[in-house]
Structures are given as structure tokens and as C-alpha cells.
Write an enzyme that holds these catalytic residues in place. Sequence first.
Site, PDB file in Angstrom:
ATOM      1  N   SER A   1       0.816  -1.223   0.000  1.00  0.00           N
ATOM      2  CA  SER A   1       0.000   0.000   0.000  1.00  0.00           C
ATOM      3  C   SER A   1       0.850   1.274   0.000  1.00  0.00           C
ATOM      4  O   SER A   1       0.393   2.318  -0.439  1.00  0.00           O
ATOM      5  CB  SER A   1      -0.957  -0.006   1.191  1.00  0.00           C
ATOM      6  OG  SER A   1      -0.227  -0.003   2.386  1.00  0.00           O
TER       7      SER A   1
ATOM      8  N   CYS B   1      10.947   1.079   7.381  1.00  0.00           N
ATOM      9  CA  CYS B   1       9.926   1.466   8.362  1.00  0.00           C
ATOM     10  C   CYS B   1      10.333   1.160   9.808  1.00  0.00           C
ATOM     11  O   CYS B   1      10.578   0.014  10.168  1.00  0.00           O
ATOM     12  CB  CYS B   1       8.628   0.751   8.038  1.00  0.00           C
ATOM     13  SG  CYS B   1       7.310   1.199   9.178  1.00  0.00           S
TER      14      CYS B   1
ATOM     15  N   ASP C   1      -6.817   8.317  -4.936  1.00  0.00           N
ATOM     16  CA  ASP C   1      -6.322   9.695  -4.962  1.00  0.00           C
ATOM     17  C   ASP C   1      -5.307   9.975  -3.853  1.00  0.00           C
ATOM     18  O   ASP C   1      -4.951  11.116  -3.631  1.00  0.00           O
ATOM     19  CB  ASP C   1      -7.507  10.657  -4.804  1.00  0.00           C
ATOM     20  CG  ASP C   1      -8.290  10.393  -3.530  1.00  0.00           C
ATOM     21  OD1 ASP C   1      -8.132   9.292  -2.960  1.00  0.00           O
ATOM     22  OD2 ASP C   1      -9.051  11.273  -3.102  1.00  0.00           O
TER      23      ASP C   1
HETATM   24  C1  HEM Z   1       1.205  -1.503   7.532  1.00  0.00           C
HETATM   25  C2  HEM Z   1       1.693  -0.413   8.034  1.00  0.00           C
HETATM   26  C3  HEM Z   1       2.899   0.315   7.505  1.00  0.00           C
HETATM   27  C4  HEM Z   1       3.463   0.336   6.252  1.00  0.00           C
HETATM   28  C5  HEM Z   1       3.018  -0.436   5.009  1.00  0.00           C
HETATM   29  C6  HEM Z   1       4.611   1.219   6.310  1.00  0.00           C
HETATM   30  C7  HEM Z   1       5.461   1.472   5.246  1.00  0.00           C
HETATM   31  C8  HEM Z   1       6.591   2.241   5.327  1.00  0.00           C
HETATM   32  C9  HEM Z   1       7.542   2.419   4.257  1.00  0.00           C
HETATM   33  C10 HEM Z   1       7.447   1.817   2.867  1.00  0.00           C
HETATM   34  C11 HEM Z   1       8.535   3.228   4.713  1.00  0.00           C
HETATM   35  C12 HEM Z   1       9.796   3.653   3.963  1.00  0.00           C
HETATM   36  C13 HEM Z   1       9.650   4.981   3.299  1.00  0.00           C
HETATM   37  C14 HEM Z   1      10.843   5.325   2.440  1.00  0.00           C
HETATM   38  O1  HEM Z   1      11.837   4.612   2.416  1.00  0.00           O
HETATM   39  O2  HEM Z   1      10.764   6.334   1.745  1.00  0.00           O
HETATM   40  C15 HEM Z   1       8.197   3.595   6.073  1.00  0.00           C
HETATM   41  C16 HEM Z   1       8.935   4.434   6.854  1.00  0.00           C
HETATM   42  C17 HEM Z   1       8.509   4.865   8.109  1.00  0.00           C
HETATM   43  N1  HEM Z   1       7.482   4.363   8.852  1.00  0.00           N
HETATM   44 FE1  HEM Z   1       6.175   2.962   8.284  1.00  0.00          FE
HETATM   45  N2  HEM Z   1       4.711   1.727   7.578  1.00  0.00           N
HETATM   46  C18 HEM Z   1       3.696   1.196   8.341  1.00  0.00           C
HETATM   47  C19 HEM Z   1       3.457   1.434   9.678  1.00  0.00           C
HETATM   48  C20 HEM Z   1       4.128   2.314  10.465  1.00  0.00           C
HETATM   49  C21 HEM Z   1       3.843   2.572  11.859  1.00  0.00           C
HETATM   50  C22 HEM Z   1       2.766   1.876  12.702  1.00  0.00           C
HETATM   51  C23 HEM Z   1       4.709   3.522  12.270  1.00  0.00           C
HETATM   52  C24 HEM Z   1       4.782   4.039  13.677  1.00  0.00           C
HETATM   53  C25 HEM Z   1       5.034   5.187  14.048  1.00  0.00           C
HETATM   54  C26 HEM Z   1       5.551   3.876  11.119  1.00  0.00           C
HETATM   55  C27 HEM Z   1       6.558   4.830  11.100  1.00  0.00           C
HETATM   56  C28 HEM Z   1       7.419   5.045  10.047  1.00  0.00           C
HETATM   57  C29 HEM Z   1       8.478   6.054  10.058  1.00  0.00           C
HETATM   58  C30 HEM Z   1       8.757   7.030  11.180  1.00  0.00           C
HETATM   59  C31 HEM Z   1       9.157   5.943   8.855  1.00  0.00           C
HETATM   60  C32 HEM Z   1      10.360   6.757   8.390  1.00  0.00           C
HETATM   61  C33 HEM Z   1      11.609   6.004   8.769  1.00  0.00           C
HETATM   62  C34 HEM Z   1      12.875   6.705   8.326  1.00  0.00           C
HETATM   63  O3  HEM Z   1      12.843   7.552   7.444  1.00  0.00           O
HETATM   64  O4  HEM Z   1      13.924   6.372   8.893  1.00  0.00           O
HETATM   65  N3  HEM Z   1       5.167   3.109  10.049  1.00  0.00           N
HETATM   66  N4  HEM Z   1       7.021   2.965   6.434  1.00  0.00           N
END
Ligand code: HEM
Length: 406
Positions: free
Chosen positions: A289, A352, A390
Amino acid sequence: MTQTPVSPPARAEELPAFPMARTCPFAPPEGYAELRAQGPLTKATLWNGKETWLVTGYDLVRKLLQDPRISSEPPRLATIAASEDGQSTNFRTFVGMDPPEHGVYRRMLTSYFTVKRVQAMRPAIQRTADELVDGILATEGPVDLVEALAMPLATTVICELLGVPYADREFFHSRSSVAIQSSTAEEITSAFMDLYQYLDKLVTAKEAEPGEGVISRLVVEQLRPGALTHQELVNTAVLLLIVGHETSANMIGLGALTLMRRPDVVAELRADPELWPAAVDELLRYHSSADWLRRAAKEDIEIDGTVIKAGDSVIGLAAAANRDERFANADEFDIHRTERHHLAFGYGPHQCIGQHLAKAELEIAFGTLFDKIPDVVPAAELDELPFKHDATLFGLYRLPITFARP
Ligand code: HEM
């Protein structure tokens, strides 16, 4: 495995337009397979006529996401829609920073998102899921699973983790959905401003009197000793609040829909709950997603004779990489596949930070829903469901469900 060689760049007028729409909610945009067949690295034209590299091959997405010559800093990244142009660059968060600055934030935050921490959060997540699903069972009349389970579960979890009052959920959810949908530039800027002001006040209150949660811990451990400024802490809180609930809520909706359409798989999972972690990984891969992993080259990067020039936009397509031939019968939803190293959470330094938490939320949400209401089914035809075509994160706005009531 070997990658298909990189094809020579097509002429500008032949380049496909990006982004591409998903025509089937269970598959990436149709054009991705064609792009991947041309090679792992191709070019496309954006809304403003600028070009971007698209990376569709699994191995190359992983390679580039951990290449130090690749940057995540917003001024260099492609804008996917006109609404993103001219957005404030004052709003800097660590998702848009490069090493070594990025690593400072990751080190501050990692300890709140470890497997052990998440394990300790499971009983509270389970209690919330139980209450929400019992609420669904007690409701007479139509139920929307997004409103009744996906959104409140994800929101409760992030509120408890950060120490944000759950009572304010309608406000911050409405603002964060504007921020990630294709709204106008003014709407997006104003949504970010609202969220900034809201968390600015909350952080100020916690500076005076810290309580529970990550924001208070950051006040005590980072802000007071001078490792973070007030503004940096507020920006970090805005990022965590937005991504911490929208992402999981989308996946709960999409995953529940896929499972409701596969009663055979649900029966297997109910008979052997140990299969849930594998099923959740497969749902994450299958739906991908969060598709666009936006980067830019800081220096020239040569890939099999093709040069990504310094300053070029590069977009890793998680949804394409997750359907690469590395995954046998990649278009099938198969909870028994042995290859689970999908890219739904990205890869490399920005992978993530909330992935263990997200997986726990999904396992608990689906496990509880299908345990308590095994006969739950969608209450609308697939083509009537409102998918988020969107938004920058794919999902469902609403998912009407029905089940036999005693
Ligand atoms: C099914 C749920 C989730 C999906 C599919 C998802 C997906 C992603 C992806 C693809 C990235 C990488 C973005 C990039 O490299 O440009 C990311 C980064 C991140 N996600 Fe998630 N995420 C999820 C849930 C969460 C949750 C629950 C949190 C909790 C706070 C979170 C916090 C973050 C943060 C802070 C980053 C940035 C990390 C960095 O730049 O070092 N995400 N996420």
C-alpha cells in the site's frame, strides 16, 4: 538471482506517464509488469514534464535504497502532483534526511519500536481489538469496518504510544488524511500547519509536565539535555502521528477485504493461528500500500552501462518489486510462500521504524475479527467499494461488512 539487463533509455516522447493508476485493487498498476519486463530501471514522465527513473526490479530497488549516493532530501525528490510543488521546506522530518543526520533520529527512536517493546504492547492492542470487535457484534444495522475497527485500532495504538489524547482523534485524523491525499497545495500546507500547532501545544505541555509515552520520553531524554530542539521534536511527533496510524489502518482494511474473499485461508488460519505472521507478511507484500519510495541521485550512478545522473529523480516502486519473479507466482496470494523478504516497509536506512508494531496490529486485528466473526463478508460488490485512488497510500475509505446476527 540475475536481473534483466537495463534497457537503453527510451526517447522522451515515448516515456510512460507516472504515476499510474491501479485498475485492480489487488494488483499494482498494470503498467508495472510491462516496465519490469523492459528491465529493472526505466524512465517515465511526471505531471510537470520532468523525467524520473522508475525502479521496478526487486534486487535493484534494494541496491539503490541502501546506496549512499542516493538521497531522501525533499528538495531533490520528484513531486508527484502539482499540489506538492512549493510546499514548505521548514517542515523537515527524518524521513527526508540523509545520513549522518538521519541516523541521529533513528538512534533516538529505535528503542521505542523494538520487537520486545512491541511484545509488551500486545495485551493492550488485544484489549482494544476485543472491545472494537465486540462493538461491531453489538451494532444493529450496517457496519463500516474502516470506521469500526481499522481506524480506531490504529489510532488508539499510536495515541498510547506517543501519549496523544485519543479524544482529539477526529481532529488529527481529518488533518492527516488531507496531508496524504491529492488535495490542493494550500489545503496540504494548512493541514500540516494545524497538526504542527496541535503538537506544538502538546509538546509544550509535556515540557512542563512530562507524562507517559514517546513524546514525554523525548522531552526528558533528548530535549532537556539539548539533543533535540522544540521544533525538531514537534516535527518528529507530526511525522509519527501521521504515518503511525494511516498506514496500519489502510492495511487493516485492505487485508480484511482480501481475507473475507478467501474463506479457505481464514479457516486454515483459525485452525493454526501460528500462520498469522506469515499471512500478514503476505498481505503486506500483496497489497504494497506504500508504493513510492522517492529518492534522488547525489552523484552519477552507473547501473549496467546506464547512468543515473546526479540530481536525477529515482522512484523505487515497492508494489512492482514485490511482484518480481523472485516471488514464485508473485500475483497469487499465498500465505505459505517461503520468500518473505518483501519491500512493503521499504529497505535500507529508511526502512519502516514501525514495522514490528504494524505487524502486531495487523495480526491482532485480523485474528480477533475472524475469531469472533468468522462469517464476516463485504456488504458491497467490489466495484462499489471506495478505494483510495487519490492518495499516496493505497487503501479503502470505507468497507461495509455484514454477518449473520443471532
Ligand atoms: C502496515 C503499516 C505500515 C506500512 C506499510 C509502512 C510502510 C513504510 C515504508 C514503505 C517506509 C519507507 C519509506 C521510504 O523509504 O521512503 C516507512 C517508513 C517509516 N514508517 Fe512505516 N509503515 C507502516 C506502519 C508504520 C507505523 C505503525 C509507524 C509508527 C510510528 C511507522 C513509522 C514510520 C516512520 C517514522 C518511517 C520513516 C523512517 C525513516 O525515514 O527512517 N510506520 N514505512
